[in-house]
Design an enzyme around this catalytic site. Structure first.
Site, PDB file in Angstrom:
ATOM      1  CG  HIS A 139      -1.722   1.222   1.421  1.00 55.62           C
ATOM      2  ND1 HIS A 139      -1.790   1.906   2.616  1.00 55.62           N
ATOM      3  CD2 HIS A 139      -2.518   1.886   0.557  1.00 55.62           C
ATOM      4  CE1 HIS A 139      -2.599   2.939   2.482  1.00 55.62           C
ATOM      5  NE2 HIS A 139      -3.049   2.949   1.235  1.00 55.62           N
ATOM      6  CG  HIS A 183       0.723   9.981   1.945  1.00 57.20           C
ATOM      7  ND1 HIS A 183      -0.300  10.379   2.761  1.00 57.20           N
ATOM      8  CD2 HIS A 183       0.799   8.637   2.069  1.00 57.20           C
ATOM      9  CE1 HIS A 183      -0.805   9.319   3.366  1.00 57.20           C
ATOM     10  NE2 HIS A 183      -0.146   8.246   2.963  1.00 57.20           N
TER      11      HIS A 183
END
Length: 438
Positions: A139, A183
């Site tokens: 992930h 992110h």
């Protein structure tokens, strides 16, 4: 006195950037009400809120195909009837392509040659369809950075692939006229361009000719797929990209690993939103060919229910691959800030083979619920568990093979430990500053 309110607001804003783990909420979200349990940590002084449901669910537009399109009848015939054999004179290994569709342990059906070459690490996988193998997914693969709670992995992608990861996922954002791997926000954690990352992945694929790698692109800003074509082509990944013979591919339509390896098309590229397979046949629409369990889970029971795409029937779900999201998150509520971060403190249990909240239990529950194991097991910090490589042990069990136990990289806990310390210190500073405003 006016400085303190401004300073507090600035720090709160920085905290939101520094601590955020709302990985895909920038995709467009539908915030839902949840039943929460609030506890107070007297040691750190901050409030922890846990919930039995996800706080927000990405709500992009899903592609729905009312009919299927046959792109290449030639490839269809090759995939369905392939019985090719190749050997390398250097190592005298043999790879056999059979087109087997076994849903259990695969055995060779060829009488002319016996496979001696491992595919994705196991000889048993060569004759299995791509859709009949459980793979571990890293992930947010690119997000590796010490002292950042925005990190999701300890090791960079080359080490991930060396250790056995066969699917990598990541957020991609349109930033400064290019696609960057960021992110949540490129101001929070920017790991560089998509092209640079894919170049590294392509180098690994080139050096490992008997491996099939899957790439899942999270199109966080819903930009046109045309923005992704240049990175895929310039990195050289396009030369290995698999192009399906049918749109969309059902569970039984996928070729075997040996077929993919023999043709050299060993990179499967999915995009979650805005894919256009007619224009970019190597960029596959994820949710018409795969479904996912609950996203960014807070629930340690990890239900194996369909969350994305919404509204599909059981019959439709049974005809697609699926991914089990098993990256446990911690919800932090402070004043008006509500954020999610990886629950690193429980990673040894979350990634374990057995026990409540473990990957092993979820995988077995999914196998029981759907009469087949998950195709992809998505995890944070894949190298951690109840032992190094426990996530690969779980995948091996799902695949009915024996895991070698050779994992993982160089041991390091600095990212997670320091992140927890950074979180506690930041909350403590906020608490002190805000006390001046009361």
């Amino acid at each position: 006195m006016k400085i303190l309110p401004c300073l507090s607001i600035w720090i709160l804003a920085q905290c939101a950037y520094t601590l955020a783990e709302t990985t895909d909420t920038t995709e467009g979200t539908d915030t839902t009400s949840t039943t929460t349990t609030t506890t107070s940590d007297t040691t750190s002084g901050y409030i922890v809120v846990t919930s039995e449901t996800s706080v927000a669910v990405p709500t992009g537009d899903y592609i729905t195909y009312t009919t299927t399109e046959i792109v290449s009848s030639t490839e269809l015939n090759a995939t369905a009837t392939s019985n090719a054999t190749t050997s390398t004179t250097a190592t005298d290994v043999v790879l056999v392509g059979t087109g087997s569709s076994s849903n259990s342990t695969a055995t060779s059906s060829s009488t002319s040659a016996t496979n001696t070459q491992a595919c994705n690490g196991y000889t048993e996988f060569c004759e299995r369809k791509y859709s009949n193998i459980t793979m571990v997914t890293a992930h947010n693969s690119p997000f590796v950075k010490k002292n950042s709670v925005a990190a999701n992995q300890d090791y960079k992608v080359t080490q991930q692939l060396n250790d056995g990861i066969r699917m990598v996922s990541f957020e991609a954002h349109y930033y400064e006229d290019d696609i960057y791997l960021c992110h949540t926000s490129c101001e929070l954690l920017n790991m560089g361009t998509l092209e640079a990352y894919l170049t590294t992945v392509t180098k690994w694929i080139k050096k490992n000719p008997y491996d099939v790698v899957t790439i899942l692109i999270v199109n966080s800003d819903y930009v046109s797929p045309s923005n992704f074509s240049a990175p895929i082509q310039n990195s050289g990944l396009v030369d290995y990209a698999y192009e399906p013979w049918k749109i969309p591919m059902s569970l039984d339509d996928w070729p075997t690993l040996s077929d993919m390896i023999l043709t050299g098309k060993r990179a499967v590229i999915f995009m979650d939103y805005e894919a256009d397979q007619a224009e970019y046949p190597y960029l596959l629409d994820e949710f018409s060919q795969m479904w996912e369990t609950p996203f960014s889970p807070l629930n340690r029971s990890f239900p194996c229910t369909v969350q994305r795409p919404t509204g599909i029937s059981t019959t439709q779900a049974n005809n697609r691959m699926y991914m089990a999201n098993h990256n446990l998150n911690l919800e932090i509520v402070f004043d008006d800030i509500d954020i999610l971060i990886p629950d690193s403190a429980q990673i040894n249990v979350t990634n374990a083979v057995s026990g409540y909240g473990s990957l092993g239990v979820m995988a077995n529950n999914c196998r029981s619920d759907w009469d087949r194991p998950p195709n992809f097991l998505l995890v944070d910090y894949y190298n951690d568990g109840n032992f190094a490589g426990s996530v690969f042990e779980v995948a091996a069990d799902m695949n009915n093979v024996t895991y070698s136990g050779d994992c993982c990289g160089t041991s390091s806990d600095a990212v997670k430990v320091n992140s927890i310390i950074t979180l506690s210190l930041t909350i403590a500073v906020l608490t002190t500053l805000l006390s001046y405003l009361v």
